[in-house]
Design a protein around this motif. Structure first.
Motif, PDB file in Angstrom:
ATOM      1  N   VAL A  27     -25.562 -28.007   2.173  1.00 28.39           N
ATOM      2  CA  VAL A  27     -25.193 -26.733   1.538  1.00 28.39           C
ATOM      3  C   VAL A  27     -24.113 -26.972   0.490  1.00 28.39           C
ATOM      4  O   VAL A  27     -24.150 -26.418  -0.614  1.00 28.39           O
ATOM      5  CB  VAL A  27     -24.709 -25.727   2.603  1.00 28.39           C
ATOM      6  N   LEU A  28     -23.144 -27.833   0.844  1.00 23.25           N
ATOM      7  CA  LEU A  28     -22.081 -28.159  -0.110  1.00 23.25           C
ATOM      8  C   LEU A  28     -22.656 -28.826  -1.357  1.00 23.25           C
ATOM      9  O   LEU A  28     -22.302 -28.467  -2.490  1.00 23.25           O
ATOM     10  CB  LEU A  28     -21.064 -29.078   0.563  1.00 23.25           C
ATOM     11  N   LEU A  29     -23.542 -29.775  -1.146  1.00 24.65           N
ATOM     12  CA  LEU A  29     -24.164 -30.458  -2.276  1.00 24.65           C
ATOM     13  C   LEU A  29     -24.992 -29.476  -3.114  1.00 24.65           C
ATOM     14  O   LEU A  29     -24.974 -29.536  -4.353  1.00 24.65           O
ATOM     15  CB  LEU A  29     -25.053 -31.597  -1.775  1.00 24.65           C
ATOM     16  N   GLY A  30     -25.682 -28.552  -2.438  1.00 20.42           N
ATOM     17  CA  GLY A  30     -26.470 -27.559  -3.172  1.00 20.42           C
ATOM     18  C   GLY A  30     -25.609 -26.671  -4.048  1.00 20.42           C
ATOM     19  O   GLY A  30     -25.956 -26.383  -5.194  1.00 20.42           O
ATOM     20  N   GLY A  31     -24.460 -26.246  -3.518  1.00 16.75           N
ATOM     21  CA  GLY A  31     -23.566 -25.408  -4.316  1.00 16.75           C
ATOM     22  C   GLY A  31     -23.031 -26.139  -5.529  1.00 16.75           C
ATOM     23  O   GLY A  31     -22.975 -25.587  -6.638  1.00 16.75           O
ATOM     24  N   VAL A  32     -22.658 -27.400  -5.339  1.00 21.31           N
ATOM     25  CA  VAL A  32     -22.154 -28.193  -6.468  1.00 21.31           C
ATOM     26  C   VAL A  32     -23.249 -28.391  -7.515  1.00 21.31           C
ATOM     27  O   VAL A  32     -23.005 -28.289  -8.725  1.00 21.31           O
ATOM     28  CB  VAL A  32     -21.619 -29.543  -5.966  1.00 21.31           C
ATOM     29  N   LEU A  33     -24.474 -28.662  -7.063  1.00 21.13           N
ATOM     30  CA  LEU A  33     -25.581 -28.867  -7.999  1.00 21.13           C
ATOM     31  C   LEU A  33     -25.889 -27.594  -8.786  1.00 21.13           C
ATOM     32  O   LEU A  33     -26.148 -27.658  -9.993  1.00 21.13           O
ATOM     33  CB  LEU A  33     -26.824 -29.337  -7.243  1.00 21.13           C
ATOM     34  N   VAL A  34     -25.856 -26.457  -8.127  1.00 22.73           N
ATOM     35  CA  VAL A  34     -26.140 -25.192  -8.819  1.00 22.73           C
ATOM     36  C   VAL A  34     -25.117 -24.945  -9.921  1.00 22.73           C
ATOM     37  O   VAL A  34     -25.462 -24.593 -11.060  1.00 22.73           O
ATOM     38  CB  VAL A  34     -26.159 -24.024  -7.815  1.00 22.73           C
ATOM     39  N   ILE A  35     -23.847 -25.124  -9.614  1.00 24.99           N
ATOM     40  CA  ILE A  35     -22.802 -24.875 -10.611  1.00 24.99           C
ATOM     41  C   ILE A  35     -22.882 -25.901 -11.741  1.00 24.99           C
ATOM     42  O   ILE A  35     -22.694 -25.568 -12.923  1.00 24.99           O
ATOM     43  CB  ILE A  35     -21.418 -24.900  -9.941  1.00 24.99           C
ATOM     44  N   THR A  36     -23.185 -27.145 -11.406  1.00 25.46           N
ATOM     45  CA  THR A  36     -23.282 -28.181 -12.435  1.00 25.46           C
ATOM     46  C   THR A  36     -24.447 -27.906 -13.376  1.00 25.46           C
ATOM     47  O   THR A  36     -24.326 -28.035 -14.600  1.00 25.46           O
ATOM     48  CB  THR A  36     -23.448 -29.568 -11.791  1.00 25.46           C
ATOM     49  N   VAL A  37     -25.590 -27.533 -12.815  1.00 30.89           N
ATOM     50  CA  VAL A  37     -26.740 -27.181 -13.658  1.00 30.89           C
ATOM     51  C   VAL A  37     -26.411 -25.985 -14.536  1.00 30.89           C
ATOM     52  O   VAL A  37     -26.787 -25.937 -15.715  1.00 30.89           O
ATOM     53  CB  VAL A  37     -27.974 -26.904 -12.772  1.00 30.89           C
ATOM     54  N   LEU A  38     -25.698 -25.020 -13.988  1.00 30.72           N
ATOM     55  CA  LEU A  38     -25.304 -23.852 -14.778  1.00 30.72           C
ATOM     56  C   LEU A  38     -24.433 -24.257 -15.967  1.00 30.72           C
ATOM     57  O   LEU A  38     -24.579 -23.707 -17.062  1.00 30.72           O
ATOM     58  CB  LEU A  38     -24.558 -22.855 -13.890  1.00 30.72           C
ATOM     59  N   MET A  39     -23.536 -25.211 -15.777  1.00 28.03           N
ATOM     60  CA  MET A  39     -22.692 -25.669 -16.874  1.00 28.03           C
ATOM     61  C   MET A  39     -23.533 -26.305 -17.978  1.00 28.03           C
ATOM     62  O   MET A  39     -23.282 -26.081 -19.177  1.00 28.03           O
ATOM     63  CB  MET A  39     -21.662 -26.670 -16.353  1.00 28.03           C
ATOM     64  N   HIS A  40     -24.536 -27.083 -17.602  1.00 28.25           N
ATOM     65  CA  HIS A  40     -25.426 -27.664 -18.610  1.00 28.25           C
ATOM     66  C   HIS A  40     -26.229 -26.578 -19.319  1.00 28.25           C
ATOM     67  O   HIS A  40     -26.434 -26.642 -20.539  1.00 28.25           O
ATOM     68  CB  HIS A  40     -26.374 -28.669 -17.947  1.00 28.25           C
ATOM     69  N   VAL A  41     -26.689 -25.597 -18.557  1.00 32.00           N
ATOM     70  CA  VAL A  41     -27.425 -24.487 -19.168  1.00 32.00           C
ATOM     71  C   VAL A  41     -26.530 -23.718 -20.139  1.00 32.00           C
ATOM     72  O   VAL A  41     -26.956 -23.338 -21.242  1.00 32.00           O
ATOM     73  CB  VAL A  41     -27.968 -23.545 -18.082  1.00 32.00           C
ATOM     74  N   ALA A  42     -25.283 -23.487 -19.750  1.00 32.78           N
ATOM     75  CA  ALA A  42     -24.356 -22.762 -20.615  1.00 32.78           C
ATOM     76  C   ALA A  42     -24.134 -23.512 -21.924  1.00 32.78           C
ATOM     77  O   ALA A  42     -24.108 -22.906 -23.005  1.00 32.78           O
ATOM     78  CB  ALA A  42     -23.020 -22.556 -19.894  1.00 32.78           C
ATOM     79  N   LYS A  43     -23.980 -24.819 -21.856  1.00 29.97           N
ATOM     80  CA  LYS A  43     -23.791 -25.596 -23.087  1.00 29.97           C
ATOM     81  C   LYS A  43     -25.027 -25.507 -23.975  1.00 29.97           C
ATOM     82  O   LYS A  43     -24.923 -25.373 -25.204  1.00 29.97           O
ATOM     83  CB  LYS A  43     -23.482 -27.046 -22.740  1.00 29.97           C
ATOM     84  N   GLY A  44     -26.219 -25.572 -23.366  1.00 25.90           N
ATOM     85  CA  GLY A  44     -27.451 -25.433 -24.149  1.00 25.90           C
ATOM     86  C   GLY A  44     -27.587 -24.059 -24.768  1.00 25.90           C
ATOM     87  O   GLY A  44     -27.997 -23.922 -25.925  1.00 25.90           O
ATOM     88  N   VAL A  45     -27.245 -23.029 -23.989  1.00 26.45           N
ATOM     89  CA  VAL A  45     -27.290 -21.664 -24.528  1.00 26.45           C
ATOM     90  C   VAL A  45     -26.305 -21.518 -25.685  1.00 26.45           C
ATOM     91  O   VAL A  45     -26.598 -20.859 -26.690  1.00 26.45           O
ATOM     92  CB  VAL A  45     -26.969 -20.645 -23.411  1.00 26.45           C
ATOM     93  N   GLY A  46     -25.128 -22.128 -25.557  1.00 31.29           N
ATOM     94  CA  GLY A  46     -24.149 -22.063 -26.633  1.00 31.29           C
ATOM     95  C   GLY A  46     -24.679 -22.662 -27.924  1.00 31.29           C
ATOM     96  O   GLY A  46     -24.498 -22.093 -29.006  1.00 31.29           O
ATOM     97  N   ARG A  47     -25.335 -23.796 -27.843  1.00 32.60           N
ATOM     98  CA  ARG A  47     -25.904 -24.419 -29.037  1.00 32.60           C
ATOM     99  C   ARG A  47     -27.010 -23.555 -29.627  1.00 32.60           C
ATOM    100  O   ARG A  47     -27.087 -23.370 -30.846  1.00 32.60           O
ATOM    101  CB  ARG A  47     -26.451 -25.804 -28.690  1.00 32.60           C
ATOM    102  N   LEU A  48     -27.880 -23.028 -28.760  1.00 29.37           N
ATOM    103  CA  LEU A  48     -28.980 -22.196 -29.237  1.00 29.37           C
ATOM    104  C   LEU A  48     -28.468 -20.921 -29.897  1.00 29.37           C
ATOM    105  O   LEU A  48     -28.910 -20.549 -30.993  1.00 29.37           O
ATOM    106  CB  LEU A  48     -29.917 -21.864 -28.071  1.00 29.37           C
ATOM    107  N   HIS A  49     -27.522 -20.263 -29.238  1.00 30.09           N
ATOM    108  CA  HIS A  49     -27.019 -19.009 -29.803  1.00 30.09           C
ATOM    109  C   HIS A  49     -26.222 -19.266 -31.081  1.00 30.09           C
ATOM    110  O   HIS A  49     -26.246 -18.437 -31.999  1.00 30.09           O
ATOM    111  CB  HIS A  49     -26.139 -18.278 -28.786  1.00 30.09           C
ATOM    112  N   GLY A  50     -25.526 -20.377 -31.154  1.00 25.83           N
ATOM    113  CA  GLY A  50     -24.831 -20.712 -32.386  1.00 25.83           C
ATOM    114  C   GLY A  50     -25.793 -20.830 -33.556  1.00 25.83           C
ATOM    115  O   GLY A  50     -25.498 -20.384 -34.670  1.00 25.83           O
ATOM    116  N   SER A  51     -26.960 -21.426 -33.315  1.00 29.05           N
ATOM    117  CA  SER A  51     -27.975 -21.535 -34.365  1.00 29.05           C
ATOM    118  C   SER A  51     -28.511 -20.164 -34.766  1.00 29.05           C
ATOM    119  O   SER A  51     -28.742 -19.902 -35.951  1.00 29.05           O
ATOM    120  CB  SER A  51     -29.125 -22.431 -33.886  1.00 29.05           C
ATOM    121  N   ILE A  52     -28.704 -19.281 -33.778  1.00 33.33           N
ATOM    122  CA  ILE A  52     -29.175 -17.929 -34.081  1.00 33.33           C
ATOM    123  C   ILE A  52     -28.152 -17.176 -34.911  1.00 33.33           C
ATOM    124  O   ILE A  52     -28.488 -16.521 -35.919  1.00 33.33           O
ATOM    125  CB  ILE A  52     -29.479 -17.169 -32.773  1.00 33.33           C
ATOM    126  N   ALA A  53     -26.885 -17.246 -34.509  1.00 40.04           N
ATOM    127  CA  ALA A  53     -25.832 -16.562 -35.256  1.00 40.04           C
ATOM    128  C   ALA A  53     -25.718 -17.102 -36.676  1.00 40.04           C
ATOM    129  O   ALA A  53     -25.536 -16.344 -37.635  1.00 40.04           O
ATOM    130  CB  ALA A  53     -24.497 -16.704 -34.524  1.00 40.04           C
TER     131      ALA A  53
END
Length: 274
Positions: free
Chosen positions: A235-261
């Motif tokens: 469960v601990l490993l799952g929580g860490v993995l979820v948050i880590t994946v979210l951080m990667h997704v956030a960085k990707g969203v930031g790049r994508l939205h920057g291009s849109i803007a």
């Protein structure tokens, strides 16, 4: 640079209406500077701005595992995550302002105040575009305009024609309208990801505390009543993995939205301002 190069000569001409064009150009060259001097000054300014905007480079990791978990040291991932949460607030405001402005402009079209109101509304959208540009540049690291487009010369109808034929007028309106669905999507991804990840971590902490004999007032069990403690590491490993994946997704969203803007809020190179 383009804004200053267009606005300064207009101001000098307005201050010296009785002088010839050659005299005004001589004044401009002596006060504003020669072209090569002005260009060097803007290059220096641009280098300074880029250096200020550039975040500290994250440490390089040789292994895939190190690169995966190294996202926590990337400041752009954190600022992009903050933008995803903020996007809901700005999206609701932009959408409300745009829909209200368009509706009132259409309603006032048959009245004498219709044209001035439309000009005021379009001017307001460009102010919002500059504000959004500051947010995008600060949180997503995408270079955006810092000044408005130089005001066109001519009368009222020339200004109306310029705004109606300006591509950026309509792309800015499109961006302000898109920010509501995009803001909702970004906010949901960020909040659901954080809630799920930290929820798993909290469940693991509670289960461990209960196992050690601390009275937490909570009991973490499966549906059949079996305690979680045996699965706490997973469960601990799952929580860490979820948050880590979210951080990667956030960085990707930031790049994508920057291009849109960049595509929708920045005018073509001839009209745009850096």
């Amino acid at each position: 640079a383009l804004y200053a190069a267009e606005e300064y000569p207009r101001a000098e001409v307005a201050q010296h209406p009785g002088r010839s064009e050659a005299d005004v150009l001589e004044i401009i060259a002596s006060t504003y500077g020669a072209p090569d001097e002005v260009a060097d000054a803007y290059r220096t300014t641009e280098a300074t701005v880029r250096a200020a905007l550039k975040p500290p480079a994250p440490p390089q990791h040789r292994t895939a595992l190190g690169r995966f978990f190294g996202i926590y040291k990337d400041s752009r991932a954190w600022t992009a995550l903050a933008y995803m949460v903020l996007a809901l607030v700005t999206g609701v405001f932009y959408f409300t302002f745009t829909v209200t402005g368009l509706s009132m402009s259409a309603g006032f079209a048959i009245l004498i105040i219709g044209v001035p109101f439309f000009l005021l509304f379009v001017g307001g959208t460009r102010v919002l575009a500059l504000v959004e540009g500051r947010i995008v540049e600060g949180l997503l690291g995408v270079r955006m305009p810092r000044r408005p487009v130089a005001k066109p010369t001519g009368g009222l109808w020339e200004r109306v024609k310029e705004m109606l034929t300006d591509r950026r007028t309509w792309t800015t309106l499109l961006y302000l309208l898109l920010m509501l669905p995009l803001g909702i999507a970004y906010f949901c991804i960020a909040v659901v990801g954080l809630a799920f990840g930290f929820g798993l971590l909290a469940a693991c902490v509670i289960a461990l505390a209960n196992f050690l004999g601390f009275d937490t007032g909570q009991q973490v069990t499966f549906a059949d009543g079996e305690l979680w403690i045996g699965y706490a590491p997973l469960v601990l490993l799952g929580g860490v993995l979820v948050i880590t994946v979210l951080m990667h997704v956030a960085k990707g969203v930031g790049r994508l939205h920057g291009s849109i803007a960049k595509a929708l809020l920045v005018a073509p190179s001839r009209e745009g301002l850096a």
